[in-house]
Design a protein around this motif. Sequence first.
Motif, short mmCIF file in Angstrom:
data_model
loop_
_atom_site.label_atom_id
_atom_site.label_comp_id
_atom_site.label_asym_id
_atom_site.label_seq_id
_atom_site.Cartn_x
_atom_site.Cartn_y
_atom_site.Cartn_z
N LEU A 16 -39.09 1.34 -29.05
CA LEU A 16 -38.49 0.49 -28.03
C LEU A 16 -38.96 -0.97 -28.17
O LEU A 16 -38.17 -1.90 -27.98
N SER A 20 -36.44 -4.19 -29.16
CA SER A 20 -36.39 -5.31 -28.21
C SER A 20 -36.33 -6.65 -28.94
O SER A 20 -35.98 -7.66 -28.34
N GLN A 26 -30.60 -4.55 -25.45
CA GLN A 26 -30.26 -3.66 -24.33
C GLN A 26 -29.45 -2.46 -24.82
O GLN A 26 -29.66 -1.34 -24.40
N ARG A 29 -31.85 -0.14 -26.85
CA ARG A 29 -32.72 0.59 -25.92
C ARG A 29 -31.95 1.72 -25.25
O ARG A 29 -32.43 2.84 -25.16
N GLU A 88 -31.04 2.61 -16.88
CA GLU A 88 -30.97 1.97 -18.21
C GLU A 88 -29.52 1.72 -18.63
O GLU A 88 -29.19 0.67 -19.16
#
Length: 188
Positions: A16, A20, A26, A29, A88
């Motif tokens: 993760l 990033s 986004q 992730r 998320e």
Amino acid sequence: MAQAKTLTQAELDQILRYVSTKKYPQRDRAIILTSFWSGLRVAEIASLKMGDVLNIDGSIKNEIRLSAAQTKGGQPRTVFLPKKLQDELLAYVGTRHAKMPEIPLFHTANRLGFSANGLCVWFYWNYKRSGISGATSHSGRRTFITNLANKGISVRVLASLAGHKSIAVTQKYIDVNDDMKRNAVELI
């Protein structure tokens, strides 16, 4: 062929952190956490459309109803989304301009949907570049099943969540580790 690696929390955090730093943090992730927190197969993730996860009001559904065409076994199934995954996905969908029900949930750099093979390759390179060896596109699914088994969820429930017809198949997904064995002997 060796089974996909089950990742530790530290390794999940590592991947993760790596994504990033990429162009679509986004999205990346959300793809990874969809694998780890829903147990979906990579082909099922690639097949998701906006309408599969978005309610009419723009909120995230708490369950996804996969059609027979979207599943490996050709049987429709319901995938339950934990609240943290719903959050998320909502954050990710907020980065998308187009939200029509028929467009792919996850897009490539060309704004096209991923193919199952393309998403496998995506996972391969992200794991490799993040320094995690042995992980594959199936690692999230194996980790999902193993983590739930560690928490005492029965194999029958796990098989249903995974879309397996046989609990024998599900049992192959569960990695036995020292923590599981320690906890087991403490029950004596």
